[in-house]
Structure formats: structure tokens, C-alpha cells
Design an enzyme around this catalytic site. Structure first.
Site, PDB file in Angstrom:
ATOM      1  N   SER A 102       0.847  -1.190   0.000  1.00 36.26           N
ATOM      2  CA  SER A 102       0.000   0.000   0.000  1.00 36.26           C
ATOM      3  C   SER A 102       0.887   1.247   0.000  1.00 36.26           C
ATOM      4  CB  SER A 102      -0.903  -0.011   1.229  1.00 36.26           C
ATOM      5  OG  SER A 102      -0.115   0.054   2.390  1.00 36.26           O
ATOM      6  N   TYR A 103       0.249   2.400  -0.097  1.00 40.36           N
ATOM      7  CA  TYR A 103       0.982   3.660  -0.175  1.00 40.36           C
ATOM      8  C   TYR A 103       1.911   3.809   1.026  1.00 40.36           C
ATOM      9  CZ  TYR A 103       1.802   8.551  -1.222  1.00 40.36           C
ATOM     10  OH  TYR A 103       2.395   9.732  -1.531  1.00 40.36           O
TER      11      TYR A 103
END
Lengths: 228, 657
Positions: free
Chosen positions: B332-333
Site C-alpha cells: 500500500s501507499y
């Protein structure tokens, strides 16, 4: 009238284990105005006496000073019943290295203190008294004190248990009353039940002590280092 | 058919998202820039129906702010004039082709759909794109996608739920940009012009830049501060008592509750009293369950700290690799402050993806088979991104070495979060010996749980302690007085520096690594790999010596931990003579808050947040900060001799002496 007054005062102070010299009492009485109510005079007398150097203002009975051989290092342990009145001339925090104390004094001088990893700016309070009161964490010591009785005898003492009112923030010259204290090899072991912090201070000593504290700690850190 | 123009922040995102939406998107070249492609495909949006989509990208900020021609030359104006000199915005020269491409595509589209990263900078870049597009096609609708990873289902869900650009966040960035520009250029010019000639020049860079940045300086300040503490440190002796007792053939060591004292006489007197007491009495014998908590969900700062502590990578490198893993859709980010998972996220499904792995697959399978436990909730939520977690499984051997290390860490951390705390039993024994308290502590690990997968934490069983009963008395087999000496704290390590920056609001999780890299590049500090040898021994001494001595103690403890772990790659920072001179120079000017301290910058960071939350405006923040810094600037100019004499002291004399 003056005689009764003197007697009243003597009784009031003696009840607090303070035995002022005749000359101190005389000088004090000469400064009071006759119309002042007695309770106020009693209070003023106590206040002034506590702010005085007890080696010149008190003439204690033998039980109210340390025994003359109290410093004898060969005596493992003895109980001094007292009540001994003494004044504090010095206090050291022996739970923290001197250098770490220097660092925290310097941080305080810069107006910083740390909260975890965060450096917090301490904004100095307007009046001097509250700045000290607001100072962050009070060290719990233990502490090593230098005490002096009315005869001028100086003796070391340890506060190992944490006694209310004893800390490196207290005023130098504060008066203590000691009862049934254990003196080991010429050093007083202070215990919470044996020490009564009566109050007062010696202005000049206190000021000089506070001003010179950082320098003393730095010098002491350097000396113990070279000795070790 | 409605035409939609989608714009991502970087090429990799455009490619990944376009392919998720289209299956297989047709890539068209863009004139003048090979690395930008326009992906063309049709896609059915719930809101707009079947659309013809062009998916393109920019590369970070397109618009740059700079002073006008009149102010550009170093000698063209007094640096103080830069506090109010007009700032011009223009398309950066290197981004002209990117802007032209957006203009060309915008002409034919009726919807602009922005896919920049969902953080403050991304929001601002979004407004830059919008402004360019609206200039050629004022009737466009502008939308924005809210997403936090490049996993297919997530991307498709995001594409169907467009939101509006967050103007407040963009404004906060705009304030930051203006302040960084004005302050950075004004102070950099002023101090460079004043000091340049004093600094011996290397043949290459004849005009050495002595840059200033409102984050750089406090960062440097932390390094210098620790360096000076190390240099000024004076070791001191201390004394302590240790008691031992043998019971059931077990040699139990009891440690003094007081740790140690700095007065020999006191310890001798106490020791004598212990010896006189002859026997010790057990006053506490407690066995109680204990646990080592599993870690919190992973944030950026934590990733950076762990990266330099356990993965032997600098914070900058860790972030680069994490960024790559994100754009490839594996994690994820990686820029997030959130350490709590949203209850809506299907964690079991994410765990399930990891069951196929050769190393941690079995562990993941066990979680699925019933061991799974909801992660702990931290206290931070940036409301934009979840904690860093793996979104897809990738066979680690197909990644390069650094990607593999970071991916493995993210996965192991995530699995640990979804596992159970490690449990054990703690035994605490306390004895009263001559009025003093001594204690022994034992630990038996019962179930390792999360530790099985999270190899970065250590928790080991200690020696088994014998059974005592309260009230029992015994004569210690041994009682001794020992001495030791305090040792200096260690130089600041990268994880510590990140921790300090984080705690003091210097930079954001996104920029901390850059600031650290910058002070290295400017030769204000040098980084060296911390020597591992002897660290354990020294660490122990430090722990004891400084434990009660304020910050030193914590450093000691951290160092001791490091010594125990498998770390050799931790970087430590030492300031250069120039670095020290700058900090001392500013400190000596006697400002209420020196530029080397975090306070001014922290205030600025708080105000950025306030803009985002709509509690203040961009203009107020800019004006207020400019005023504050202008005062500091003017006094610096007046007292430039203070700065110069610090440079003379550390740099000039050091080089000639």
C-alpha cells in the site's frame, strides 16, 4: 511588661526546641513595637530566628546539639535522641551523576526541557517563585546533606528514604529538628519519622549556593574523574 | 461518448491504473517526452456511463515558483528584499512538454479525473493540473480519485467513487512552498555571501553553497547537540551492591533497587548495614502472566526507523524501495501516519494472499485457520491512507535484493499485527537486606506467537528462578560492593534522528529522509557506519551509567538493544566543522528561539495542519511566519560577526592550526 514578654517568647520558642541567646532576644524585643499583639510577635520571632544563623543566635541545651564525639568514625552505630536543631549548609543529589545534573541545569538555562524525545520550550513565569515550582521533574535523590548544629559542628547526613521537603530545590539554611537518629560512623542516617523540616533559610548562603551550583557540579565532576 | 482525461502523478501509476481499468490499454507516445505515454481505452464509469478515456501523467510538480528576473541574480538585490519580492509561477522548463500534452488532451475531454497520490503534495499537484486544463477548456468537470494502493480491486472501486480536490490541503502546500522559497533563498544568499570567502574551497565547487532550510537547520541542530554532549561528557565513578544466593542449585543474582549511587561513602555505609543484618528476608515472590505486545500497524516513520535499524538501509533508500513496491502494486501507499486499520478492510483476505510463501506461508495459513487476531489500534490516523501493508503476494525471489528485504519486512510486520501477543510468565522476587531492597527478575516465554514471524523483536526466556516464599529468610551466599563508570552517549544514529524529527515536528513523514540527505550533501554532517565491535559492553555501561541521567540513559538502552540485535549497518552522524560552526553561530546570537532549534519550524508545521483543517488561511500563515522569520533575519544580519567568529573558530583556525 518586657520581662513577661521575654518569658512568653522564650516559652514559645523553647516549645519548638529553639533556645535563643539572651542577646538575640534583647535585640529582637528592642525592634518590636509594644502595641503589636503577642501572637504576631511570637510569629515574627520564630520567623526571624529561623532566618538566622543558629551558631550565633541559639544557645541550646546539651541534648539539643550533637554529642561532641559524634564524628568518631569507629562507632558503627549510635542513636542520638535529640531533639537536635541544625541547619542545612549543602545538599547533593547522589542518585544522578554530577554531569547529568549539569546538563539538566543547562537545558533549563536555555529554556528547554525534554518530554520523552520531544524538546519542550519552557516559558519562564513572570514572578520568580513560580518558575521553580513549575520546574519539571523533581529528583528523588537520594541526597547527601551537610548539617550544622548550634555549636557550629558540621556533619554529613544521608536521606536515603525520601523525606518530604528535602531536595536540591530547597533553601539553604533551612532548619531541621532531628530525633532518635541513627548515626553511623559519624554520618547521620535520616529517616522520615526522625526529621522535622521546620523551615527558614539563610539568604546569603542560599543565593550563593544557587548561583554557584552549576560551577560546583562541573568542578566536582572533573575532580572525581581524575581521582577515579 | 463522454471523453475523460485521467492524470496520475507519475508514469508508473498511470500505466498500472490504466491497465487495471482497461485490461490492456493502448499506449500512445507523447511528442517530446518518451517517458510519458497516453493510454487510451474505453471504460464504464457508474456516474458518466461508457466513456472514452485517456490516461496520462505528470512527474511531480509541473509549476515552479521563483523570483522574477530582477531578483534572480545573487547580486541583484539585498537578500532581505526576498521577503516581499514578487513570486512568479510558471511551468517548469523541464515540464513544458508534459503541460502541452495535458492542454492538448484537455481540449477534447469534458471530464478531468485527477489520480495524483493522495497526500498534501498530491492535492497541490492536482490543482496545478486542473489550472492548466481549465485554461484551455474552462467547461471541464474536475474530479479526483481517492486511493491508497495500486491493487486492482481497490483501484476499480476508487474509479467509481470520485471526490473533489481538497482545496485546503493544496493551500497548505502552497504556503509551505512560498515560505520555503523565501526563507531558503534569503537566508542561503545572506549566509553564503557572508561566509563563502572564509571557507577553504575545494577545487571543484569554487562557490560553495551554504544553504539554509527551515527543516535542515533543526535537523543539523540535533546532530550537533548530541555531538557536543558526547564531546563534553565527563565520566564519573559510581558504586553499587550486588547480592547472590544459591538455592536449589540455582545461583540467583539480586540487583539493587537503587541501581547505583554516586557517593562511595553512602554505599559503604549501606553495605555495612547489609552485612550487619546478616540475613535477608523475602518480601515479594510474584509469578504473573506477562506479554510482549505485537507491534502496531506500520507507519512511514516506523518503516524508516526499522529500515535503518534492521534492514541496513538509509531512510532515503527504504522510502525509494517502498515507493517502487507501491507503484508495482505489491504494498500500500508507503507515506502514511496511520497506525490503525479501518474496520472495513478485509485483513484475512490480505493474510490469505501470503499463505503461498515458502518462508511465512505456514504462519499466514495458521492465522487463517483460526489464530488471526485483530491488529492493535494506534493513536494516529491521517484519514488518507491505511497503515503500510502488503496488498498482493509476489514471489520474493523475483524482486531485487533491496525490494525483497523491504517487502519481507512489510509482510512480516503485517502478519505480526494480525497475530497474537507473545505470552510468558514473569517471576519477580524482592528481598529486604539491611533495609535495602534487592530484586531478581525471571522470564519464561510460553508462546512466541507473533515473534515466530517477526524476527526483528527479541524476547528470550531467562534463567529459571527457584521457588521462594514471602517471609522466608536466608543468608546470601555473596554480597559485594562493585564500582563502575558512566560512559558518554553515542553519536546520533539515523533511527534516533528520525525519532527526534518526528517528535519535534521537523518535516513530514514524506520529507524527513530528504532533509537528512540534504545535510549530508551540504557537508554539514558526515554519516558513518556505526562500529559494532564492543558495542554490547559499552552499551551495558551506558545503560547503567546514564540510566538515571536524563536522555543519556535512553540512548544507552537503545544502543544496548542494537548491540543485541543483528545490526551492523546503523548509520551515525557526526557534524563537520562547518556544521558545528553554523549551529553554534546561530545559537550564540541569543535569539529567543535559535534557528537551530525545532520550535519555529514546529510552529509552522502546526499551522499547515490548521490550514488543512480550515482553522486558518494560507495568507495568514504566510504573513505571520514571514514576520517572525524576518525579525530573525534582521538580527542575523546585524550580528553576522557572531556567525563569522564561530566559522573562524571551527573552520578557519581548525584548517590552519
Amino acid at each position: 511588661m518586657a520581662a513577661t514578654m521575654a518569658a512568653e517568647l522564650t516559652q514559645h520558642l523553647n516549645a519548638r526546641h529553639l533556645y535563643p541567646t539572651a542577646s538575640w532576644l534583647q535585640t529582637f524585643l528592642s525592634t518590636t513595637r509594644p502595641i503589636t499583639p503577642l501572637p504576631a510577635i511570637k510569629q515574627t520571632a520564630l520567623f526571624r530566628l529561623l532566618a538566622s544563623d543558629i551558631t550565633t543566635t541559639l544557645k541550646q541545651p546539651a541534648a539539643s546539639v550533637f554529642p561532641s564525639d559524634v564524628l568518631k568514625g569507629t562507632i558503627k552505630s549510635r542513636i542520638v535522641t535529640g531533639p537536635v536543631v541544625c541547619q542545612v549548609l549543602d545538599i547533593e543529589d547522589i542518585g544522578h551523576s554530577r554531569w547529568s545534573q549539569v546538563e539538566s541545569i543547562e537545558a533549563k538555562e536555555r529554556g528547554e526541557t525534554t518530554k520523552g524525545r520531544e524538546i519542550v520550550r519552557v516559558v519562564e513565569q513572570e514572578n520568580e517563585g513560580t518558575a521553580d515550582a513549575a520546574s519539571p521533574v523533581q529528583s528523588k535523590g537520594p541526597f547527601k546533606l551537610l548539617l550544622q548544629d548550634a555549636k557550629g559542628l558540621k556533619i554529613y547526613a544521608f536521606d536515603l528514604r525520601g523525606i518530604d521537603g528535602l531536595s536540591t530545590n530547597m533553601a539553604m539554611g533551612v532548619k531541621l529538628v532531628l530525633r532518635n537518629v541513627d548515626v553511623r560512623r559519624g554520618v547521620v542516617m535520616l529517616e522520615p519519622g526522625c526529621v522535622q523540616v521546620v523551615g527558614g533559610k539563610l539568604d546569603a548562603l542560599d543565593k550563593a549556593w544557587k548561583q554557584g551550583r552549576k560551577e560546583r557540579l562541573m568542578a566536582a565532576a572533573r575532580t572525581v574523574n581524575t581521582l577515579a | 461518448m463522454v471523453r475523460v482525461l485521467c492524470v496520475a502523478e507519475k508514469p508508473s501509476i498511470a500505466k498500472a491504473v490504466a491497465n487495471h481499468l482497461a485490461g490492456q490499454a493502448r499506449a500512445e507516445n507523447v511528442r517530446g517526452i518518451q517517458w510519458v505515454k497516453n493510454y487510451k481505452f474505453d471504460f464504464g464509469f457508474d456516474r458518466w456511463g461508457q466513456c472514452s478515456v485517456t490516461f496520462t501523467c505528470v512527474a511531480g510538480h509541473i509549476v515552479e515558483q521563483d523570483f522574477g528576473e530582477r531578483y534572480k541574480k545573487w547580486t541583484s538585490c539585498q537578500p532581505a528584499a526576498l521577503f516581499e519580492a514578487p513570486i512568479e509561477s510558471r511551468i517548469a522548463a523541464a515540464r513544458k512538454a508534459v503541460a502541452t500534452n495535458i492542454e492538448a488532451e484537455a481540449r477534447y475531454a469534458s471530464i478531468l479525473y485527477i489520480w495524483t497520490d493522495c497526500d498534501r503534495e498530491g492535492e497541490h499537484i492536482g490543482t496545478e493540473i486542473r489550472d492548466i486544463a481549465l485554461k484551455v477548456n474552462p467547461n471541464m468537470q474536475v474530479w479526483r480519485a481517492r486511493f491508497s494502493n495500486i491493487e486492482r480491486a481497490h483501484v476499480i472501486r476508487a474509479s467509481q467513487n470520485p471526490v473533489r480536490l481538497d482545496e485546503a490541503q493544496a493551500q497548505a502546500v502552497s504556503a509551505r512552498i512560498e515560505l520555503d522559497l523565501r526563507l531558503g533563498v534569503a537566508f542561503t544568499r545572506m549566509q553564503t555571501l557572508a561566509l563563502q570567502n572564509m571557507i577553504p574551497q575545494q577545487s571543484e565547487d569554487r562557490n560553495k553553497l551554504i544553504s539554509y532550510g527551515s527543516c535542515q537547520f533543526p535537523t543539523l541542530g540535533f546532530v550537533v547537540d548530541r555531538y557536543l554532549r558526547v564531546r563534553n561528557f565527563i565520566p564519573e565513578p559510581f558504586w553499587y551492591i550486588r547480592v547472590a544466593h544459591t538455592k536449589d542449585d540455582i545461583d540467583v543474582k539480586f540487583n539493587w533497587r537503587r541501581g547505583h549511587l554516586f557517593d562511595r561513602m553512602a554505599v559503604i555505609l549501606i553495605f555495612e548495614r547489609c552485612l550487619l543484618a546478616k540475613s535477608a528476608k523475602v518480601i515479594k515472590m510474584a509469578k504473573k502472566p506477562t506479554a510482549k505486545w505485537k507491534p502496531l500497524p506500520l507507519t512511514t516513520v516506523e518503516l524508516q526507523k526499522m529500515g535503518s535499524r534492521f534492514l541496513r538501509m538509509t531512510s532515503e533508500d527504504v522510502m525509494k524501495v517502498a515507493e517502487d513496491l507501491y507503484t508495482k502494486g505489491w504494498i500500500s501507499y508507503p507515506r502514511t501516519e496511520t497506525d490503525q486499520f479501518d474496520p472495513g478492510i478485509n485483513l484475512r483476505a490480505l493474510v490469505g494472499k501470503q499463505t503461498q510463501d515458502g518462508q511465512w506461508g505456514r504462519f499466514a495459513q495458521n492465522l487463517i485457520d483460526g489464530e488471526f487476531q485483530q491488529p492493535r489500534q494506534g493513536r494516529n490516523n491521517d484519514k488518507a491512507h491505511p497503515p503500510i501493508h502488503p496488498v498482493n503476494y509476489i514471489v520474493p525471489t523475483t524482486l531485487n535484493e533491496r525490494e525483497r528485504t523491504v517487502y519481507e519486512f512489510v509482510v512480516r510486520r503485517f502478519l505480526a499485527c494480525c497475530s497474537k501477543d507473545a505470552v510468558g510468565e514473569a517471576t519477580d522476587i524482592e528481598i529486604d537486606y539491611g533495609g535495602e531492597i534487592f530484586h531478581a527478575h525471571g522470564l519464561t516465554v510460553i508462546a512466541r506467537n507473533y515473534l515466530e514471524v517477526y524476527r526483528y523483536d527479541r524476547w528470550e526466556s531467562s534463567q529459571v528462578l527457584p521457588q521462594y516464599t514471602v517471609g522466608e529468610t536466608f543468608e546470601p551466599t555473596e554480597a559485594n560492593m562493585h564500582d563502575g563508570e558512566t560512559t558518554a552517549p553515542a553519536y546520533l544514529t539515523e533511527p534516533e534522528l528520525i525519532g527526534l524529527m518526528d517528535a519535534n515536528g521537523i518535516g513530514t513523514d514524506a520529507t524527513m529522509a530528504d532533509h537528512i540527505a540534504k545535510i549530508k550533501k551540504r557537508e554539514y554532517v558526515i554519516a558513518r557506519t556505526k562500529t559494532g565491535g564492543g558495542a554490547a559492553g559499552r552499551g551495558r555501561g551506558r545503560g547503567r551509567g546514564g540510566a538515571r541521567g536524563g536522555r543519556g540513559g535512553r540512548v544507552g538502552a537503545a544502543a544496548a538493544q542494537n548491540g543485541g540485535g543483528d545490526t551492523g549497518g546503523v548509520q551515525e552522524f557526526i557534524p563537520t566543522t562547518l556544521g558545528i560552526a553554523l549551529i553554534e553561530g546561530y545559537d550564540n546570537m541569543g535569539f529567543e528561539t535559535s534557528l537551530s532549534k525545532p520550535f519555529l519550524r514546529k510552529e509552522m508545521e502546526v499551522q499547515m495542519k490548521a490550514i488543512c483543517e480550515g482553522r486558518t488561511t494560507r495568507n495568514d500563515v504566510v504573513q505571520q511566519n514571514l514576520e517572525q522569520y524576518r525579525a530573525v533575519f534582521n538580527r542575523t544580519v546585524q550580528q553576522i560577526h557572531v556567525l563569522k567568529s564561530a566559522v573562524t573558530k571551527y573552520v578557519v583556525n581548525a584548517n590552519h592550526g
